[in-house]
Each structure stands twice: as structure tokens, then as C-alpha cells.
Design a protein around this motif. Structure first.
Motif, PDB file in Angstrom:
ATOM      1  N   ASP A 104      -2.873  11.426 -10.893  1.00  0.00           N
ATOM      2  CA  ASP A 104      -2.867   9.458 -10.396  1.00  0.00           C
ATOM      3  C   ASP A 104      -0.644  10.444  -9.843  1.00  0.00           C
ATOM      4  OD1 ASP A 104      -1.954   6.837 -10.867  1.00  0.00           O
ATOM      5  OD2 ASP A 104      -2.414   7.463 -13.241  1.00  0.00           O
ATOM      6  N   LEU A 105      -0.771   9.454  -9.184  1.00  0.00           N
ATOM      7  CA  LEU A 105       1.236   9.058  -8.715  1.00  0.00           C
ATOM      8  C   LEU A 105       1.608   8.064  -9.009  1.00  0.00           C
ATOM      9  CD1 LEU A 105       0.263  10.179  -4.825  1.00  0.00           C
ATOM     10  CD2 LEU A 105       1.172  12.019  -6.743  1.00  0.00           C
ATOM     11  N   THR A 106       0.784   7.181  -9.789  1.00  0.00           N
ATOM     12  CA  THR A 106       0.936   6.484 -10.649  1.00  0.00           C
ATOM     13  C   THR A 106       1.743   6.238 -11.700  1.00  0.00           C
ATOM     14  OG1 THR A 106      -1.007   4.939 -11.036  1.00  0.00           O
ATOM     15  CG2 THR A 106       0.228   4.580  -8.972  1.00  0.00           C
ATOM     16  N   SER A 107       1.513   7.418 -12.564  1.00  0.00           N
ATOM     17  CA  SER A 107       1.574   7.700 -14.245  1.00  0.00           C
ATOM     18  C   SER A 107       3.470   8.051 -14.944  1.00  0.00           C
ATOM     19  CB  SER A 107       1.711   9.264 -14.286  1.00  0.00           C
ATOM     20  OG  SER A 107       1.789   9.786 -13.997  1.00  0.00           O
ATOM     21  N   PRO A 108       3.321   7.367 -15.585  1.00  0.00           N
ATOM     22  CA  PRO A 108       4.752   7.491 -16.177  1.00  0.00           C
ATOM     23  C   PRO A 108       5.609   8.699 -16.031  1.00  0.00           C
ATOM     24  CG  PRO A 108       3.312   5.954 -17.988  1.00  0.00           C
ATOM     25  CD  PRO A 108       2.328   6.627 -16.891  1.00  0.00           C
ATOM     26  N   GLU A 109       5.085  10.172 -15.687  1.00  0.00           N
ATOM     27  CA  GLU A 109       5.514  10.783 -15.117  1.00  0.00           C
ATOM     28  C   GLU A 109       5.668  11.227 -14.036  1.00  0.00           C
ATOM     29  OE1 GLU A 109       2.309  10.618 -16.344  1.00  0.00           O
ATOM     30  OE2 GLU A 109       2.842  10.821 -19.095  1.00  0.00           O
ATOM     31  N   SER A 110       5.179  10.289 -12.868  1.00  0.00           N
ATOM     32  CA  SER A 110       5.476  10.590 -11.817  1.00  0.00           C
ATOM     33  C   SER A 110       7.016   9.775 -11.322  1.00  0.00           C
ATOM     34  CB  SER A 110       4.590   9.833 -10.603  1.00  0.00           C
ATOM     35  OG  SER A 110       3.566  10.626 -10.807  1.00  0.00           O
ATOM     36  N   PRO A 111       7.386  10.431  -9.751  1.00  0.00           N
ATOM     37  CA  PRO A 111       8.670   9.947  -9.639  1.00  0.00           C
ATOM     38  C   PRO A 111       8.703   8.102  -9.310  1.00  0.00           C
ATOM     39  CG  PRO A 111       7.872  11.950  -8.305  1.00  0.00           C
ATOM     40  CD  PRO A 111       6.851  11.612  -9.621  1.00  0.00           C
ATOM     41  N   PRO A 112       9.278   7.493  -9.698  1.00  0.00           N
ATOM     42  CA  PRO A 112       8.990   5.967  -9.275  1.00  0.00           C
ATOM     43  C   PRO A 112       9.105   5.906  -8.188  1.00  0.00           C
ATOM     44  CG  PRO A 112      11.690   6.849  -9.557  1.00  0.00           C
ATOM     45  CD  PRO A 112      10.702   7.834 -10.167  1.00  0.00           C
ATOM     46  N   GLY A 113       9.445   5.655  -7.099  1.00  0.00           N
ATOM     47  CA  GLY A 113       9.238   5.286  -5.798  1.00  0.00           C
ATOM     48  C   GLY A 113       7.605   5.587  -5.671  1.00  0.00           C
ATOM     49  N   LEU A 114       7.099   6.104  -5.976  1.00  0.00           N
ATOM     50  CA  LEU A 114       5.130   6.392  -5.679  1.00  0.00           C
ATOM     51  C   LEU A 114       4.631   5.857  -6.398  1.00  0.00           C
ATOM     52  CD1 LEU A 114       4.729  10.114  -6.435  1.00  0.00           C
ATOM     53  CD2 LEU A 114       5.970   8.998  -3.749  1.00  0.00           C
ATOM     54  N   GLY A 115       3.109   5.090  -5.501  1.00  0.00           N
ATOM     55  CA  GLY A 115       2.502   3.971  -5.784  1.00  0.00           C
ATOM     56  C   GLY A 115       2.948   3.056  -5.013  1.00  0.00           C
ATOM     57  N   GLY A 168       0.798  -1.249   0.057  1.00  0.00           N
ATOM     58  CA  GLY A 168      -0.125  -0.267   0.027  1.00  0.00           C
ATOM     59  C   GLY A 168       1.154   1.035  -0.066  1.00  0.00           C
ATOM     60  N   ALA A 169       0.311   2.511  -0.789  1.00  0.00           N
ATOM     61  CA  ALA A 169       1.132   3.520  -0.930  1.00  0.00           C
ATOM     62  C   ALA A 169       0.234   4.743  -1.661  1.00  0.00           C
ATOM     63  CB  ALA A 169       2.242   3.406  -1.397  1.00  0.00           C
ATOM     64  N   GLN A 170      -0.021   5.929  -1.652  1.00  0.00           N
ATOM     65  CA  GLN A 170      -0.661   6.666  -1.637  1.00  0.00           C
ATOM     66  C   GLN A 170      -0.975   6.784  -3.555  1.00  0.00           C
ATOM     67  OE1 GLN A 170      -1.881   8.630  -0.015  1.00  0.00           O
ATOM     68  NE2 GLN A 170      -3.759  10.058  -1.290  1.00  0.00           N
ATOM     69  N   SER A 171      -1.738   6.514  -4.222  1.00  0.00           N
ATOM     70  CA  SER A 171      -1.815   6.201  -5.453  1.00  0.00           C
ATOM     71  C   SER A 171      -2.551   7.453  -6.186  1.00  0.00           C
ATOM     72  CB  SER A 171      -2.515   5.343  -6.063  1.00  0.00           C
ATOM     73  OG  SER A 171      -3.835   5.149  -5.508  1.00  0.00           O
ATOM     74  N   PHE A 172      -3.111   8.329  -5.427  1.00  0.00           N
ATOM     75  CA  PHE A 172      -3.580   9.846  -6.029  1.00  0.00           C
ATOM     76  C   PHE A 172      -3.749  11.045  -4.884  1.00  0.00           C
ATOM     77  CE2 PHE A 172      -7.594  12.734  -7.015  1.00  0.00           C
ATOM     78  CZ  PHE A 172      -7.099  12.590  -8.968  1.00  0.00           C
ATOM     79  N   ASP A 173      -3.075  12.398  -5.510  1.00  0.00           N
ATOM     80  CA  ASP A 173      -3.500  13.369  -4.767  1.00  0.00           C
ATOM     81  C   ASP A 173      -4.288  14.598  -5.783  1.00  0.00           C
ATOM     82  OD1 ASP A 173      -2.173  14.710  -2.399  1.00  0.00           O
ATOM     83  OD2 ASP A 173      -1.917  15.831  -4.031  1.00  0.00           O
ATOM     84  N   ASN A 174      -5.188  14.498  -4.579  1.00  0.00           N
ATOM     85  CA  ASN A 174      -6.368  16.522  -5.354  1.00  0.00           C
ATOM     86  C   ASN A 174      -5.183  17.338  -6.311  1.00  0.00           C
ATOM     87  OD1 ASN A 174      -8.595  14.645  -4.251  1.00  0.00           O
ATOM     88  ND2 ASN A 174      -8.181  15.872  -2.616  1.00  0.00           N
ATOM     89  N   LEU A 175      -4.311  17.445  -5.740  1.00  0.00           N
ATOM     90  CA  LEU A 175      -3.746  18.196  -6.985  1.00  0.00           C
ATOM     91  C   LEU A 175      -2.823  17.863  -7.688  1.00  0.00           C
ATOM     92  CD1 LEU A 175      -2.702  21.469  -4.383  1.00  0.00           C
ATOM     93  CD2 LEU A 175      -3.920  21.294  -6.301  1.00  0.00           C
TER      94      LEU A 175
END
Length: 422
Positions: free
Chosen positions: A200-211, A190-197
Motif C-alpha cells: 500500500d503506497l498510501t499508508s502512513p509509512e509511505s512517502p507523503p507524495g505518493l497516492g 490519479g496516481a499509483q496506490s499499490f505496488d506488488n513489492l
């Protein structure tokens, strides 16, 4: 796989207080109180706290009473449970009631892994050079990251304890039941996968350590306090070279991501003096000892817990560091003259929760707890074992005040934004 105050309050409204979450044995301030009334469940409803009845004198995982190095006196008892004739310290069952936040049931596979390259694992030590305990079911060394006070050595032991105490089962769970519970727990990441601002924290544009997927593939039990293995990975793709420009201020998403990137850098790199922490500054590291959040107590790759591992007293339960709270019981600990005192609080200690000392009976352990993982933080307020921080800003403020760090308002906001993406 955790418990937030907003969820608790919604369950109360939906079930009018009849959900098993509000069972008298642990979901109320004391079983002897009239159940079904909000005031009898105030610590759960307002702070997300579960009542934990600890036997007195202490009984570690083998169940044998030990002779404690200190006496304990109930100074204030707002719930009435510690002085209750049926449930309190002078009752036939003799128990101390403390109130704690439940730890999340995610990433157990990371919690139960010992560092690689330390064969045999039986030689792995706490940060005070004491050998780690061995699990009663396997005889193998266990890391003790599961619970704040270390009483649950393995998922099976923790499940057995919870079934008999919290669920009040008449018979212990079977071996098959325990196997299924542990297998279920070990597959949950488990980890945060979405933020209101940030979206999607799991998209290819997100830092690799998230999700959550980052935790599935991440190596376990590795230090993340070095340039090669940064604790939560690299956030440079969210950094902006125009942090304060009018353009960034107009783009809230870009500004937020830049803030997260700065927060990750602060967490890893900004060092401050850590002082008067029992079971930390007294282990030969020096007092004070200069470290950052990520190079000190939250150094495990992808998880942000303490890899050492080690219990420590940050002052979350004890005076003078914790603000006086009128909703929790207050205990006076008096340590014997023939034992080592608590390193920075002496032999007479006032505390809302003796922590690890209720397991070991040692004066030096008063107030000590095990650091926990930092994943999924945004969804499980309030924070700290006693629910003292209502939100992430209050959490940052506590550390800033405790160690005289001197964070700026911007740095505090950056740290909060960073932690809410984990």
C-alpha cells in the motif's frame, strides 16, 4: 483513466474486436482496411496507438488553414492511410495520419493551472518568450498541457474536438454537456496506490507524495526543483544505510524501498548534459546544458511535467535519434529556404510524426511535443507518444542513450523502481 496495451488486448479477446475502442475511424490502422481483423488494428493492439488524422494544410484551433513553412512527402506508409485515396494526403479531405498514445485523463486540475504570482495570467510566456494562447471560450490564457501537440486548449475544446473527430458525432456537444464533462474531469486525481513489492503506497509509512490524495492536497503549478519543494516529496523514510548488506538483500521489500529512495534522488539530483534538443537548447540556455530530470523538463511539483511550459524535440519521432520503425509512417519534411530551419536537424527532416508542426506549420516545430505528467506510469505502458518504449526500463534506456548519461545498471533499476511508484 488511461489505456494500456494489456487492457486493449483483453478488450479484443472479450469482444472479438467489436468494442467501440476498435472503431474504424481511429482504432484501426486505416478506415479503408477490412475491419475485425487483428492486422488491421496492429498499431492499437501492439503499441496502444490511436490514429490521429491531422488536416493538411494545418488548421490551428480557430479552424483557418495556414500556409505551412514546409512541404511534406510520404516516404513509407505501412498502414496505407496516408496514401489512401479517401483518407490520405491527396484525398478530397487531405489529411496526415499519425499514430499516438492517448494521454491520461487524470489530474486535469493540475494541467490547467497557471503559476501563481504572475498577475495577470495573460502575461505568462512559453520558455521561448512567446505569449501563451488564449482559450477561445473564455479569452483567458491557457497552459497547453492537455495534449501532446497543444491543439486542445481547454477541456471543453478538447471534448468538442474528440466528439466530432473520434466519436464522429453529427452535432457538436451542447454547452451543458461540455460543462459536465469538464467538471467530471477536474475532479479526477490519479496516481499509483499499490505496488506488488512495496504494498500500500498510501499508508502512513509511505512517502507523503505518493497516492492520489497527495495530488488532491498538493499546490498546483509550483516548481518542485528545489530543496523546499521536492517534485514528488521526500523519500528518506524508505532509504537504507545498508543498501548492499546481506540483510537488505534478504528483505526484498526493504531493498525495493531503498531502491525507490535512491531513484528519487537520481531523478532530482544527478545532472547530465542535454544537447541538440530543438526548442530547448536553442533558447539561450546553451548547448549542451546541464540539468537533471527533475530540475529540467520534469520540474512541476507533484506532477513532473514541464512548468515553463514548452514544446521540445527530444528526438522521439525524428531521425537520427529515434530508431527506424517499420510499423509507423515515415515522412520527409522539406523546409522553405526563407524560414528558420529546425535548429539541429536543418531543412530536410525524416520523421514518424511532425508533432507540433502539424498545428503551427512552422519548420522549427517539427518533432516537438509537450512533456506530460509522470503519475500512474506503471499502469499505462507503452511509453512515449509513439509507444516506442515497451516498459519503464526501455524508457530509461532511451534517455541514457540519447544524452550519453552513463547510468549504471543499479541506477537504471533504481529509476525504474522509483517511477513505478508514482
Amino acid at each position: 483513466m488511461s489505456l494500456s496495451v494489456s487492457t486493449i488486448q483483453q478488450r479484443w479477446r472479450d469482444t472479438k474486436g467489436t468494442d467501440p475502442l476498435f472503431a474504424a475511424i481511429d482504432g484501426s490502422n486505416c478506415p479503408s482496411l477490412p475491419q475485425g481483423k487483428p492486422e488491421s488494428h496492429s498499431l492499437l493492439l501492439e503499441k496502444g496507438l490511436i490514429r490521429i488524422a491531422m488536416p493538411w494544410p494545418p488548421r490551428p484551433f480557430n479552424g483557418k488553414p495556414i500556409d505551412p513553412e514546409f512541404s511534406i512527402e510520404v516516404v513509407r506508409d505501412p498502414t496505407g492511410c496516408n496514401l489512401d485515396p479517401e483518407w490520405g494526403i491527396d484525398s478530397p479531405s487531405s489529411a496526415i495520419s499519425v499514430f499516438r498514445r492517448p494521454r491520461p485523463v487524470i489530474n486535469i486540475a493540475h494541467l490547467m493551472e497557471l503559476p501563481h504570482g504572475v498577475p495577470p495570467f495573460n502575461n505568462f510566456f512559453f520558455n521561448d518568450a512567446m505569449p501563451l494562447p488564449k482559450g477561445p471560450d473564455t479569452g483567458l490564457t491557457v497552459p497547453q498541457q492537455l495534449m501532446a501537440d497543444g491543439r486542445g486548449l481547454t477541456p471543453k475544446f478538447q471534448a468538442t474536438d474528440a466528439a466530432l473527430t473520434h466519436l464522429q458525432l453529427f452535432d457538436a456537444l451542447s454547452d451543458d454537456d461540455l460543462e459536465e464533462i469538464e467538471a467530471f474531469e477536474r475532479q479526477i486525481y490519479g496516481a499509483q496506490s499499490f505496488d506488488n513489492l512495496a504494498g500500500d503506497l498510501t499508508s502512513p509509512e509511505s512517502p507523503p507524495g505518493l497516492g492520489p490524495q497527495a495530488l488532491v492536497i498538493s499546490p498546483k503549478a509550483r516548481l518542485g526543483n528545489n530543496p523546499l519543494n521536492k517534485i514528488f516529496g521526500e523519500f528518506s523514510m524508505w532509504a537504507s544505510t545498508a543498501d548492499e548488506s546481506q540483510e537488505v538483500q534478504q528483505d526484498k521489500v526493504k531493498a525495493f524501498k531503498a531502491s525507490v529512495a535512491r531513484g528519487s534522488e537520481i531523478f532530482r539530483e544527478v545532472r547530465f548534459y542535454i544537447s541538440d534538443v530543438g526548442m530547448y537548447n536553442d533558447k539561450g540556455l546553451g548547448n549542451p546544458f546541464k540539468r537533471s530530470c527533475g530540475s529540467g523538463c520534469h520540474n512541476t511539483l507533484s506532477m513532473g511535467m514541464d512548468l515553463s511550459p514548452g514544446f521540445m524535440d527530444l528526438g522521439l519521432n525524428n531521425f537520427p535519434w529515434q530508431n527506424r520503425r517499420n510499423d509507423l509512417p515515415l515522412f520527409k519534411i522539406t523546409c522553405r529556404d526563407d524560414v528558420l530551419p529546425q535548429s539541429f536537424l536543418g531543412r530536410e527532416i525524416y520523421t514518424h510524426d511532425p508533432g507540433r508542426a502539424l498545428i503551427t506549420g512552422k519548420c522549427t516545430d517539427v518533432g516537438a511535443t509537450m512533456t506530460q505528467q509522470l503519475r500512474g506510469l506503471a499502469a499505462r505502458a507503452p511509453y512515449f507518444a509513439g509507444g516506442a518504449a515497451a516498459n519503464l526500463r526501455e524508457l530509461v534506456d532511451f534517455y541514457d542513450r540519447r544524452f550519453n548519461i552513463g547510468y549504471t545498471e543499479q541506477e537504471k533499476a533504481d529509476l525504474v523502481n522509483f517511477m513505478r511508484t508514482l
